[in-house]
Design a protein around this motif. Structure first.
Motif, short mmCIF file in Angstrom:
data_model
loop_
_atom_site.label_atom_id
_atom_site.label_comp_id
_atom_site.label_asym_id
_atom_site.label_seq_id
_atom_site.Cartn_x
_atom_site.Cartn_y
_atom_site.Cartn_z
N ARG A 287 0.84 -1.21 0.00
CA ARG A 287 0.00 0.00 0.00
C ARG A 287 0.87 1.25 0.00
NH1 ARG A 287 -4.16 -2.03 3.60
NH2 ARG A 287 -2.52 -1.74 5.05
N ALA A 288 1.90 1.25 0.83
CA ALA A 288 2.80 2.40 0.90
C ALA A 288 3.50 2.62 -0.45
CB ALA A 288 3.83 2.21 2.01
N ALA A 289 3.85 1.53 -1.11
CA ALA A 289 4.52 1.63 -2.41
C ALA A 289 3.58 2.18 -3.48
CB ALA A 289 5.06 0.28 -2.83
N TYR A 290 2.30 1.83 -3.41
CA TYR A 290 1.34 2.25 -4.44
C TYR A 290 0.62 3.56 -4.12
CZ TYR A 290 1.74 -2.07 -7.12
OH TYR A 290 2.20 -3.10 -7.90
N THR A 291 0.80 4.10 -2.93
CA THR A 291 0.12 5.35 -2.57
C THR A 291 0.43 6.49 -3.54
OG1 THR A 291 -0.12 4.75 -0.26
CG2 THR A 291 -0.14 7.10 -0.76
N PRO A 292 1.68 6.72 -3.92
CA PRO A 292 1.93 7.81 -4.88
C PRO A 292 1.19 7.60 -6.21
CG PRO A 292 3.97 7.13 -3.85
CD PRO A 292 2.92 6.13 -3.45
N LEU A 293 1.14 6.36 -6.68
CA LEU A 293 0.41 6.07 -7.91
C LEU A 293 -1.07 6.39 -7.77
CD1 LEU A 293 0.09 4.56 -10.74
CD2 LEU A 293 -0.64 2.65 -9.30
N MET A 294 -1.67 5.94 -6.69
CA MET A 294 -3.11 6.17 -6.49
C MET A 294 -3.41 7.67 -6.41
SD MET A 294 -4.49 3.22 -6.68
CE MET A 294 -6.14 3.35 -5.97
N ARG A 295 -2.54 8.42 -5.77
CA ARG A 295 -2.73 9.87 -5.68
C ARG A 295 -2.60 10.52 -7.06
NH1 ARG A 295 0.71 10.75 -0.19
NH2 ARG A 295 -0.94 10.12 1.24
N GLU A 296 -1.59 10.05 -7.82
CA GLU A 296 -1.35 10.61 -9.15
C GLU A 296 -2.53 10.31 -10.07
OE1 GLU A 296 -0.63 10.20 -13.20
OE2 GLU A 296 -0.11 8.43 -12.05
N VAL A 297 -3.07 9.10 -10.00
CA VAL A 297 -4.21 8.73 -10.84
C VAL A 297 -5.44 9.56 -10.47
CG1 VAL A 297 -5.79 6.85 -11.44
CG2 VAL A 297 -3.33 6.43 -11.35
N LYS A 298 -5.66 9.75 -9.20
CA LYS A 298 -6.79 10.58 -8.77
C LYS A 298 -6.64 12.00 -9.30
CE LYS A 298 -9.23 12.24 -4.68
NZ LYS A 298 -9.28 12.24 -3.22
N ALA A 299 -5.45 12.55 -9.19
CA ALA A 299 -5.22 13.91 -9.70
C ALA A 299 -5.40 13.96 -11.21
CB ALA A 299 -3.81 14.38 -9.31
N TRP A 300 -4.93 12.94 -11.92
CA TRP A 300 -5.08 12.89 -13.37
C TRP A 300 -6.56 12.90 -13.75
CZ3 TRP A 300 -7.29 9.80 -17.09
CH2 TRP A 300 -6.87 10.00 -18.40
N CYS A 301 -7.34 12.10 -13.05
CA CYS A 301 -8.79 12.05 -13.33
C CYS A 301 -9.43 13.41 -13.10
CB CYS A 301 -9.47 11.00 -12.45
SG CYS A 301 -9.10 9.29 -12.93
N GLN A 302 -9.06 14.07 -12.04
CA GLN A 302 -9.62 15.39 -11.75
C GLN A 302 -9.21 16.41 -12.80
OE1 GLN A 302 -8.21 15.84 -7.74
NE2 GLN A 302 -10.09 15.00 -6.87
N GLU A 303 -7.99 16.32 -13.30
CA GLU A 303 -7.54 17.23 -14.34
C GLU A 303 -8.27 17.01 -15.66
OE1 GLU A 303 -3.36 16.51 -14.69
OE2 GLU A 303 -2.92 17.36 -12.73
N GLN A 304 -8.62 15.77 -15.94
CA GLN A 304 -9.28 15.43 -17.20
C GLN A 304 -10.78 15.74 -17.20
OE1 GLN A 304 -7.20 14.40 -19.71
NE2 GLN A 304 -5.71 14.75 -18.09
N ASP A 305 -11.37 15.82 -16.03
CA ASP A 305 -12.82 16.03 -15.92
C ASP A 305 -13.10 17.49 -15.63
OD1 ASP A 305 -15.54 15.96 -15.46
OD2 ASP A 305 -15.46 14.25 -14.10
N PRO A 306 -13.58 18.25 -16.61
CA PRO A 306 -13.81 19.69 -16.39
C PRO A 306 -14.87 19.98 -15.32
CG PRO A 306 -14.63 19.00 -18.54
CD PRO A 306 -13.91 17.83 -17.94
N ARG A 307 -15.70 19.02 -15.02
CA ARG A 307 -16.73 19.23 -13.98
C ARG A 307 -16.12 19.24 -12.58
NH1 ARG A 307 -20.34 14.34 -15.15
NH2 ARG A 307 -18.29 13.55 -15.57
N ARG A 308 -14.89 18.78 -12.44
CA ARG A 308 -14.25 18.69 -11.12
C ARG A 308 -13.27 19.82 -10.87
NH1 ARG A 308 -13.59 13.52 -8.37
NH2 ARG A 308 -15.34 12.27 -8.96
N THR A 309 -13.29 20.85 -11.68
CA THR A 309 -12.35 21.95 -11.47
C THR A 309 -12.83 22.91 -10.43
OG1 THR A 309 -13.33 23.17 -13.30
CG2 THR A 309 -11.36 21.82 -13.77
#
Length: 64
Positions: free
Chosen positions: A42-64
């Protein structure tokens, strides 16, 4: 490992710019990440999960 497969799917969908596929894989990965991975994994994958969440928010204009 099921989680590693989902990570590959997330990365492929990100490269294709497929927000829906990334979100679907992310939501499937969430319970595995939270309940099945060891604390070390979990500790190893935490940065990935955070990055993916941020990527999704950047791609979705409704979440700005």
């Amino acid at each position: 490992m099921e989680f590693a497969w989902l990570v590959k799917e997330i990365r492929a969908a990100q490269e294709a710019g497929d927000l829906a596929a990334v979100q679907t894989a992310r939501h499937l990965a969430g319970p595995i990440y939270g309940r099945r991975l060891s604390p070390e994994d979990r500790a190893a994958y935490t940065p990935l999960m955070r990055e993916v969440k941020a990527w999704c928010q950047e791609q979705d204009p409704r979440r700005t």
